[in-house]
Design a protein around this motif. Structure first.
Motif, PDB file in Angstrom:
ATOM      1  N   ASN A 433       0.831  -1.204   0.000  1.00 37.01           N
ATOM      2  CA  ASN A 433       0.000   0.000   0.000  1.00 37.01           C
ATOM      3  C   ASN A 433       0.861   1.248   0.000  1.00 37.01           C
ATOM      4  N   PRO A 434       0.450   2.287  -0.747  1.00 40.38           N
ATOM      5  CA  PRO A 434       1.173   3.569  -0.670  1.00 40.38           C
ATOM      6  C   PRO A 434       0.863   4.272   0.644  1.00 40.38           C
ATOM      7  N   VAL A 435       1.893   4.814   1.290  1.00 43.05           N
ATOM      8  CA  VAL A 435       1.738   5.613   2.510  1.00 43.05           C
ATOM      9  C   VAL A 435       2.485   6.920   2.257  1.00 43.05           C
ATOM     10  N   GLY A 436       1.757   7.923   1.823  1.00 40.08           N
ATOM     11  CA  GLY A 436       2.405   9.168   1.430  1.00 40.08           C
ATOM     12  C   GLY A 436       3.262   8.927   0.192  1.00 40.08           C
ATOM     13  N   SER A 437       4.529   9.318   0.275  1.00 43.35           N
ATOM     14  CA  SER A 437       5.449   9.130  -0.858  1.00 43.35           C
ATOM     15  C   SER A 437       6.173   7.785  -0.788  1.00 43.35           C
ATOM     16  N   ARG A 438       5.808   6.949   0.169  1.00 44.15           N
ATOM     17  CA  ARG A 438       6.486   5.678   0.377  1.00 44.15           C
ATOM     18  C   ARG A 438       5.526   4.515   0.155  1.00 44.15           C
ATOM     19  N   LEU A 439       6.082   3.318   0.185  1.00 42.60           N
ATOM     20  CA  LEU A 439       5.261   2.114   0.066  1.00 42.60           C
ATOM     21  C   LEU A 439       5.386   1.297   1.341  1.00 42.60           C
ATOM     22  N   ARG A 440       4.270   0.727   1.786  1.00 46.83           N
ATOM     23  CA  ARG A 440       4.300  -0.183   2.932  1.00 46.83           C
ATOM     24  C   ARG A 440       4.061  -1.599   2.432  1.00 46.83           C
ATOM     25  N   LEU A 441       5.047  -2.459   2.675  1.00 44.44           N
ATOM     26  CA  LEU A 441       4.968  -3.856   2.274  1.00 44.44           C
ATOM     27  C   LEU A 441       4.730  -4.702   3.518  1.00 44.44           C
ATOM     28  N   THR A 442       3.794  -5.630   3.454  1.00 43.27           N
ATOM     29  CA  THR A 442       3.516  -6.523   4.576  1.00 43.27           C
ATOM     30  C   THR A 442       3.812  -7.959   4.146  1.00 43.27           C
ATOM     31  N   PHE A 443       4.651  -8.628   4.932  1.00 43.93           N
ATOM     32  CA  PHE A 443       5.058 -10.003   4.619  1.00 43.93           C
ATOM     33  C   PHE A 443       4.741 -10.922   5.783  1.00 43.93           C
ATOM     34  N   LEU A 444       4.588 -12.206   5.475  1.00 40.69           N
ATOM     35  CA  LEU A 444       4.681 -13.263   6.485  1.00 40.69           C
ATOM     36  C   LEU A 444       6.011 -13.952   6.235  1.00 40.69           C
ATOM     37  N   ILE A 445       6.867 -13.989   7.251  1.00 33.33           N
ATOM     38  CA  ILE A 445       8.227 -14.485   7.062  1.00 33.33           C
ATOM     39  C   ILE A 445       8.630 -15.319   8.268  1.00 33.33           C
ATOM     40  N   PRO A 446       9.353 -16.431   8.077  1.00 31.49           N
ATOM     41  CA  PRO A 446       9.836 -17.195   9.238  1.00 31.49           C
ATOM     42  C   PRO A 446      10.712 -16.316  10.133  1.00 31.49           C
ATOM     43  N   ALA A 447      10.584 -16.496  11.449  1.00 33.37           N
ATOM     44  CA  ALA A 447      11.400 -15.708  12.378  1.00 33.37           C
ATOM     45  C   ALA A 447      12.884 -15.901  12.091  1.00 33.37           C
ATOM     46  N   ARG A 448      13.252 -17.094  11.601  1.00 30.37           N
ATOM     47  CA  ARG A 448      14.665 -17.350  11.242  1.00 30.37           C
ATOM     48  C   ARG A 448      15.141 -16.393  10.167  1.00 30.37           C
ATOM     49  N   GLY A 449      14.228 -16.034   9.256  1.00 28.72           N
ATOM     50  CA  GLY A 449      14.605 -15.195   8.136  1.00 28.72           C
ATOM     51  C   GLY A 449      14.960 -13.776   8.531  1.00 28.72           C
ATOM     52  N   LEU A 450      14.567 -13.367   9.748  1.00 30.79           N
ATOM     53  CA  LEU A 450      14.874 -11.999  10.192  1.00 30.79           C
ATOM     54  C   LEU A 450      16.200 -11.902  10.923  1.00 30.79           C
ATOM     55  N   PHE A 451      16.798 -13.048  11.287  1.00 34.68           N
ATOM     56  CA  PHE A 451      18.085 -12.999  11.980  1.00 34.68           C
ATOM     57  C   PHE A 451      19.129 -12.342  11.075  1.00 34.68           C
ATOM     58  N   GLY A 452      19.723 -11.278  11.558  1.00 34.44           N
ATOM     59  CA  GLY A 452      20.794 -10.633  10.809  1.00 34.44           C
ATOM     60  C   GLY A 452      20.333  -9.765   9.656  1.00 34.44           C
ATOM     61  N   TYR A 453      19.009  -9.636   9.452  1.00 33.85           N
ATOM     62  CA  TYR A 453      18.540  -8.874   8.295  1.00 33.85           C
ATOM     63  C   TYR A 453      18.494  -7.369   8.553  1.00 33.85           C
ATOM     64  N   LYS A 454      18.348  -6.956   9.817  1.00 32.76           N
ATOM     65  CA  LYS A 454      18.147  -5.529  10.094  1.00 32.76           C
ATOM     66  C   LYS A 454      19.312  -4.684   9.582  1.00 32.76           C
ATOM     67  N   ASN A 455      20.554  -5.099   9.864  1.00 33.22           N
ATOM     68  CA  ASN A 455      21.712  -4.331   9.405  1.00 33.22           C
ATOM     69  C   ASN A 455      21.774  -4.293   7.887  1.00 33.22           C
ATOM     70  N   GLU A 456      21.520  -5.448   7.267  1.00 35.51           N
ATOM     71  CA  GLU A 456      21.522  -5.525   5.806  1.00 35.51           C
ATOM     72  C   GLU A 456      20.443  -4.610   5.223  1.00 35.51           C
ATOM     73  N   PHE A 457      19.276  -4.596   5.854  1.00 38.41           N
ATOM     74  CA  PHE A 457      18.156  -3.771   5.395  1.00 38.41           C
ATOM     75  C   PHE A 457      18.493  -2.281   5.456  1.00 38.41           C
ATOM     76  N   LEU A 458      19.073  -1.852   6.577  1.00 42.54           N
ATOM     77  CA  LEU A 458      19.424  -0.437   6.727  1.00 42.54           C
ATOM     78  C   LEU A 458      20.487  -0.020   5.722  1.00 42.54           C
ATOM     79  N   THR A 459      21.425  -0.926   5.447  1.00 43.08           N
ATOM     80  CA  THR A 459      22.460  -0.621   4.457  1.00 43.08           C
ATOM     81  C   THR A 459      21.860  -0.506   3.064  1.00 43.08           C
ATOM     82  N   GLU A 460      21.010  -1.461   2.705  1.00 39.74           N
ATOM     83  CA  GLU A 460      20.434  -1.483   1.357  1.00 39.74           C
ATOM     84  C   GLU A 460      19.485  -0.309   1.104  1.00 39.74           C
ATOM     85  N   THR A 461      18.819   0.174   2.141  1.00 38.39           N
ATOM     86  CA  THR A 461      17.889   1.294   1.968  1.00 38.39           C
ATOM     87  C   THR A 461      18.518   2.619   2.379  1.00 38.39           C
TER      88      THR A 461
END
Length: 606
Positions: A433-461
């Motif tokens: 969904n669009p939220v102002g000038s940005r997009l909001r994405l909603t996922f269902l993801i295994p909790a394992r998949g989030l391990f270590g992703y936060k740093n990678e996410f901040l770098t990529e964005t």
């Protein structure tokens, strides 16, 4: 008996939507503080960690007076990992203020805490906060909240809940966002008119559910809860029982009784139906116990707290630098501290393992456990923690794992990068969904998949992305997910890191340490873009020759090392690594320090 002179409410919201700031405004405008009194911002966040991180970790009580009515207010945590705090304190109140950010709208934790409030049948007052933000979407937020209430199958009364528009920072509230408010009176008036006063039998036998436990070194354990029936008096004997039948009801005496006024606990001799009280005198009181009249055990049902989803091993530090920096270093110290934490944290699980030096600790998420680790570290404990792992379950012969509902807000230019990362980590797109000038994405993801992703996410964005997640359900195992694509730079020998050694090592990857830092063999000093580990000699010195002096490396330029926080260090850990935690340092190390032994085991696996 109806207590028209009393209201009990909780403020619930997603993290950083302004709960604690709004409570500040309510306290100031109710005359809790003197006119000339110096008051900090976010006065309810009393812990050092809470003030440093800008988040509420523990639910806290306060009380304000308005038009002759006492309003007990409970400020709750907004982070999903501390949802257990929210679940149990909701039993103490008759209604909730649901705060939603005027720009972000309902987020994953908003959904979680609102669902718990709806299940208990509480009345809601919806507060759209931060309407003074430049990017506020005030008109759309009310519709989004209504959609969420419909999705959660709210009752007709809850669907017609009043909506107010506030600025917690400015201390204003209004029923019409086109007409800015001047104070918080509209909010206070709505609380008095809409939230039901507590009811109960004042003359009946005492009955009170313990919803929270505090500890004081002078009086011991302090129980906190709301009186459901009868009266509680100082120096009166009571019977303590529990809903789960874990122990036989026993007798005890209330030695001190307190009610909350503003930010202080005030001694009282007696309290009655609807009062939120703190009491001491019951040595072994636990969250979920019921305090009853003598000889009349009548336990109240306690809300089922959601189960932990992540486990970590806590063990005694056995590294070369063990015992040099910590005050409490033995297994007895570690075990006593972990089991003591269970007394006030209902979401935590601690169990012994086959090793006397290792304990398994289960929590609601990485943040939940990292706060415990940081708290223990500041208290002087020295220990090691292992890699976080999710808790799998067998349901009808099928292996299941915890699934998180992940919400990601990013500028549109980064959507492709996020989708690619989610594909690798088994994320399933639910909504965009669009939220102002940005997009909001909603996922269902295994909790394992989030391990270590936060740093990678901040770098990529490039730091522009915002991600939040909350536990959704258990689902069949999704298959293998790569944990980390980088390898570690591992110290070759014990010694002190020097400029010459670091200069040569930095060509292999990114370093974590500066010159002069003591290291030991097997300690991780950086990471490499390659997937395999690389041994580096950061202690290597440039020796004197007949052509140059040994200090001629002064002109060597070192790249600024990457310094990990505690959460980042936990996320970084590979399966064969441990995190050494001391009051002064955080070190990542290999489980097997000797490089030759480690290499033999690696070759044997291949």
């Amino acid at each position: 008996m109806v207590r028209n002179d009393l209201r009990n409410i909780a403020i619930i919201a997603h993290v950083d939507h302004g709960k604690t700031t709004l409570v500040d405004g309510m306290l100031k405008q109710s005359g809790t503080f003197r006119e000339n009194q110096q008051v900090d911002t976010r006065v309810m966040d009393s812990g050092d960690l809470e003030r440093e991180r800008g988040i509420t970790i523990l639910a806290k009580n306060t009380a304000i007076h308005y038009q002759g009515v006492k309003i007990n207010v409970i400020d709750t945590p907004g982070h999903a990992d501390f949802g257990g705090e929210v679940e149990r304190v909701l039993k103490m109140v008759n209604g909730v203020l649901l705060l939603v950010d005027a720009a972000e709208g309902p987020m994953p934790q908003t959904r979680f805490v609102m669902q718990k409030a709806l299940e208990l049948g509480h009345k809601l007052i919806v507060v759209v906060n931060k309407i003074d933000r430049a990017d506020a979407r005030t008109e759309d937020i009310a519709d989004e909240i209504l959609e969420l209430l419909l999705d959660l199958e709210a009752s007709d009364e809850q669907l017609t809940s009043p909506i107010l528009y506030c600025s917690g920072r400015e201390g204003t509230a209004t029923l019409d966002y086109t007409r800015p408010g001047t104070d918080l009176k509209p909010l206070m008036d709505t609380i008095l008119s809409y939230i039901d006063p507590p009811e109960g039998d004042e003359e009946g036998p005492l009955q009170m559910l313990v919803s929270s436990v505090d500890y004081n070194s002078f009086v011991g354990r302090i129980g906190i809860g709301r009186i459901e029936r009868g009266k509680m008096q100082v120096n009166r004997e009571v019977t303590v029982c529990d809903h789960f039948g874990k122990f036989t009801p026993y007798r005890a005496k209330i030695t001190a009784l307190f009610q909350i006024e503003g930010l202080k606990r005030v001694n009282v001799e007696e309290a009655t139906v609807g009062d939120v009280v703190c009491f001491s005198g019951i040595e072994n009181v636990n969250i979920g116990d019921t305090v009853c009249a003598v000889g009349e055990p009548d336990p109240l049902p306690f809300v089922k707290i959601s189960e932990p989803t992540i486990e970590m091993n806590f063990s005694v530090n056995n590294g070369p630098f063990a015992g040099k920096e910590g005050k409490f270093v033995t297994s007895r110290h570690l075990r006593d501290r972990l089991y003591r934490e269970l007394l006030k944290d209902v979401s935590l699980r601690v169990s012994d393992t086959e090793s006397a030096d290792t304990f398994k600790v289960c929590g609601r998420g990485e943040m939940h456990l990292s706060i415990l680790i940081e708290t223990m570290r500041r208290e002087g404990y020295e220990f090691m923690v292992g890699t976080p792992r999710v808790l799998f379950k067998q349901e009808n012969g099928v292996l299941t794992e915890p699934i998180e509902r992940l919400s990601i807000d990013v500028p549109q230019s980064y959507v492709g990068t996020v989708m690619e990362a989610m594909g690798v980590r088994k994320g399933e797109l639910l909504d965009m969904n669009p939220v102002g000038s940005r997009l909001r994405l909603t996922f269902l993801i295994p909790a394992r998949g989030l391990f270590g992703y936060k740093n990678e996410f901040l770098t990529e964005t490039k730091g522009e992305g915002v991600m939040n997640s909350v536990f959704e359900c258990y689902a069949p195992h999704k298959g293998e997910i790569p944990r980390r694509s980088t390898g570690s730079l591992v110290a070759y020998e014990t010694g002190e890191a020097c400029t010459y050694g670091l200069f040569n090592a930095q060509e292999r990857g990114v370093l974590f340490i500066d010159p002069g830092v003591p290291v030991y063999e097997g300690m991780v000093v950086g990471y490499s873009p390659k997937s395999e580990d690389i041994r580096v000699n950061v202690c290597k010195k440039k020796h004197v020759t007949n052509m140059r002096s040994s200090n001629s490396d002064d002109a060597m330029r070192l790249i600024t090392p990457r310094k990990f926080s505690l959460e980042e260090s936990i996320e970084f850990l590979a399966e064969d690594e441990l995190l050494e935690v001391t009051p002064q340092n955080i070190r990542i190390r290999k489980q097997i320090l000797d490089g030759t032994t480690r290499l033999k085991l690696l070759n044997a696996k291949k």
